[in-house]
Design an enzyme around this catalytic site. Sequence first.
Site, PDB file in Angstrom:
ATOM      1  N   GLU A 125      -2.442   4.491   1.714  1.00  0.00           N
ATOM      2  CA  GLU A 125      -1.923   4.158   3.036  1.00  0.00           C
ATOM      3  C   GLU A 125      -1.598   5.344   3.942  1.00  0.00           C
ATOM      4  O   GLU A 125      -1.852   5.274   5.152  1.00  0.00           O
ATOM      5  CB  GLU A 125      -0.651   3.309   2.892  1.00  0.00           C
ATOM      6  CG  GLU A 125      -0.877   1.967   2.233  1.00  0.00           C
ATOM      7  CD  GLU A 125       0.434   1.334   1.788  1.00  0.00           C
ATOM      8  OE1 GLU A 125       1.019   1.814   0.811  1.00  0.00           O
ATOM      9  OE2 GLU A 125       0.873   0.381   2.442  1.00  0.00           O
ATOM     10  N   ARG A 141      10.547  -1.132   5.184  1.00  0.00           N
ATOM     11  CA  ARG A 141       9.749   0.102   5.196  1.00  0.00           C
ATOM     12  C   ARG A 141       9.693   0.701   6.595  1.00  0.00           C
ATOM     13  O   ARG A 141       9.680   1.919   6.765  1.00  0.00           O
ATOM     14  CB  ARG A 141       8.352  -0.146   4.626  1.00  0.00           C
ATOM     15  CG  ARG A 141       7.563   1.115   4.370  1.00  0.00           C
ATOM     16  CD  ARG A 141       6.338   0.877   3.487  1.00  0.00           C
ATOM     17  NE  ARG A 141       6.675   0.889   2.072  1.00  0.00           N
ATOM     18  CZ  ARG A 141       6.616   1.969   1.289  1.00  0.00           C
ATOM     19  NH1 ARG A 141       6.211   3.133   1.780  1.00  0.00           N
ATOM     20  NH2 ARG A 141       6.939   1.903   0.018  1.00  0.00           N
TER      21      ARG A 141
END
Length: 806
Positions: free
Chosen positions: A730, A321
Amino acid sequence: MTHGPLADRPNNPKVGLPISHESAPGHVTGTALYTDDLVAHTKDLLHAWPLQAPHAHAKITKLDVTPAYAVPGVVRVLTAADVPGVNDAGIKHDEPLFGDEVRFYGHAVCYVLGETEDDARRGAEAIVVEYEPLPSLMTITEAIEAESFQGAARTVSRGDAEAGLADSTYRFTGEFEFGGQEHFYLETNAALARVDEAGQVFVQSSTQHPTETQEIVAHVLGVHSNEVTVQCLRLGGGFGGKEMQPHGFAAVAALGATITGRPVLLRLNRTQDMTMTGKRHPFHAAWEVGFDADHRIRALKATLTSDGGWSLDLSEPVLARALCHIDNCYWIPDIEVHGRIAKTNKTSQTAFRGFGGPQGMIVIEDILGRCAPLLGAQPEDLRRRNFYVPGQPTPYGQPVRHAERLEQIWATLETKADVVSRRLAIEEFNATSEHSKRALAMTPVKFGISFNLTAFNQAGALVHVYKDGSVLINHGGVEMGQGLHTKMIQVAATALGVPLSYVRLAPTRTDKVPNTSATAASSGADLNGGAIKDACEQIRRRLDVVAAGQLGIHPDDVRFVDGVVTGIGFHDKQIEWAKLCHDAYFQRVQLWAAGFYRTAGLHWDANRMQGEPFKYFAYGAACSEVEVDGFTGAYRVLRADIVHDVGDSLSPLIDVGQIEGGFVQGTGWLTLEELRWDTSDGPHRGRLNTQAASTYKIPSFSEMPEHFAVHLFEKATESGVVYGSKAVGEPPLMHAFSVREALRAAAAAFGPEGHSVDLRSPATPEAVFWAVEEARAAAENGSADAALANGSHNGHARTSGEPVRV
Ligand code: MTE
Ligand code: MOS
């Protein structure tokens, strides 16, 4: 009625209403139960206590547990010999639950079960352990030098970065090392296990991933998944820290319960939790960037090294990520980014809100913040100029859909935050204020939504409608304060067309909905919402037929609104929801359904790091203003404005709370929270020195921005997602980059025009003080390029060098 696309909302939907958290009264009155609260309801409970090793790395040469049994109240000591199944706490099989080697300071050697926590603790103290200390690695640099890596190294690339750099008008190179972050959830890790008369194991666990906790408990016990049930009532915060870390604790409790036949509680105290569990990965980045004459990024070459700690845990997907977010919002034609995971003698670093995304994005934001003055550009102009435009793909090959939102959000933010006039006011303030300076900064966010691992993008739900019309929903997601359950109640009420008060939600457990994914990657509402909607619509389709018969119309023309069933275009004939459910039962119509959802259209090649791993991107931008005191480096955030894209919000109050909380948590990471490990060669090498709230500072009321405004980006329907919404958990964390960049700009205001400020991360007051000192020194040297001139060597400084023009 026919049920339209996933994103369509019916009339009078319950999604979109600004309701408060479903457990808010319980939270504030203390009646909401957490795993540890169940102790009061558990008879014959045993308490588990870990024996933690005082070495960063050591061989266990002797473990004599017999003295523990002499301690009153000690019932059992658990060691490797007790494990009937696989002695491992993870899915990578590199995490022995009871090892013969200590791999980090505080590593549990064994666990003692006692009648009370105190008995267990005293028992642990009595145990004799002998260690043979081994060499240890505490920093990324040490690990790189020792070539200590773990897991797969990955590369994301497009085009020819080397050629792109050669072709660039301006080239800069630098290094940057930034710190990790303790989750500091209010509820520490806890597991309470018991065994029933048939040997069935039941574990209440503070886990974000009940299914995986179930699997690990099963493999440790050497039983099948159908013999273990994991339940999670709610978490007092997870933030990624309970995605994998709880498994081993649950397994210890379950092992203790099967061996003793008594319920066992393992609840870590704060110090244990901080010294035993993984944190956000710190990273080191080495980079080289090129810009063209118009200040457009031409090429980027970088190597990211994360500190994974002693075992892999989630380090590989976190790294993936990071690599997939180093572009943030910027088009980088030629790019080559390598990633690798260092293996050190620290806690096993893990997921933390953003899951590597923040670590990738901070690299490019740091590069832009450091290079802007060297290019003679305003950082905001440099950022905006490099935004993706529609049609451009990311380095891993995914088109940046809705890229135009970046520009729209940026412009909206400029207006909402009154940026132009405030810049003038700041200039005026700084002109007359010698010892304190203000600055504001704007930073953008683009964050990919979905698990990179395609298989995780599925969810299940179980919806019961009872004969009296009341509704009970189960889904696979975990409530950790983020408001998932609130949203799921809203989704069910909307899909069934009933008031919110008709819907109750049952605790998350693996015997209700199996094979669930972690509640993570911000996708809890997308996935479980999709599954609940599916279940509700199955029930609705059956009820449509029953109602159509009574109303004398076609099933497609039946409407359910607020618990009243009518036909399209007329209201004289109405059926009460409860009456319809009652009638349906007597016609032997099934009133419950299992729902399923899988995110369509995803593809990811993890080896090549290419594909379309994300369903969509969440966007936003933030503007923060700070004031820095030149004597001490102390600062305040005067104002923060955020414009954020949550699609059409499922629950606006919840979403605004998530955005505020994410921003504040990110600001903690970047400014206050500093994990310090003993890296000396002394007797406590490897010890986490910041293992309590007294030495580890998280944000509190006093650090809140004095003016703090969150605006939801409007008319933002996300097609293909439940009721047109977007994930929110997030992405807002990364709005905190605006605070860091504002601090950089404020420090720069103490120096000459064109001075590039090198800011440590976290930018504690101490770090800001040194940045201010450097800026002042540059002013005294009378050279705007002072930093640049001495940059050639410190460009390779360990923590973070000045960008060097090459
Ligand atoms: N908000 C609160 N209050 N507590 C948390 O633990 N975790 C965050 C975010 N917001 C968290 C939170 C993280 S790391 C994620 S991945 C998402 O919530 C998970 O929930 P969601 O998928 O339902 O958004
Ligand atoms: Mo969140 S870090 O994906 O649990």
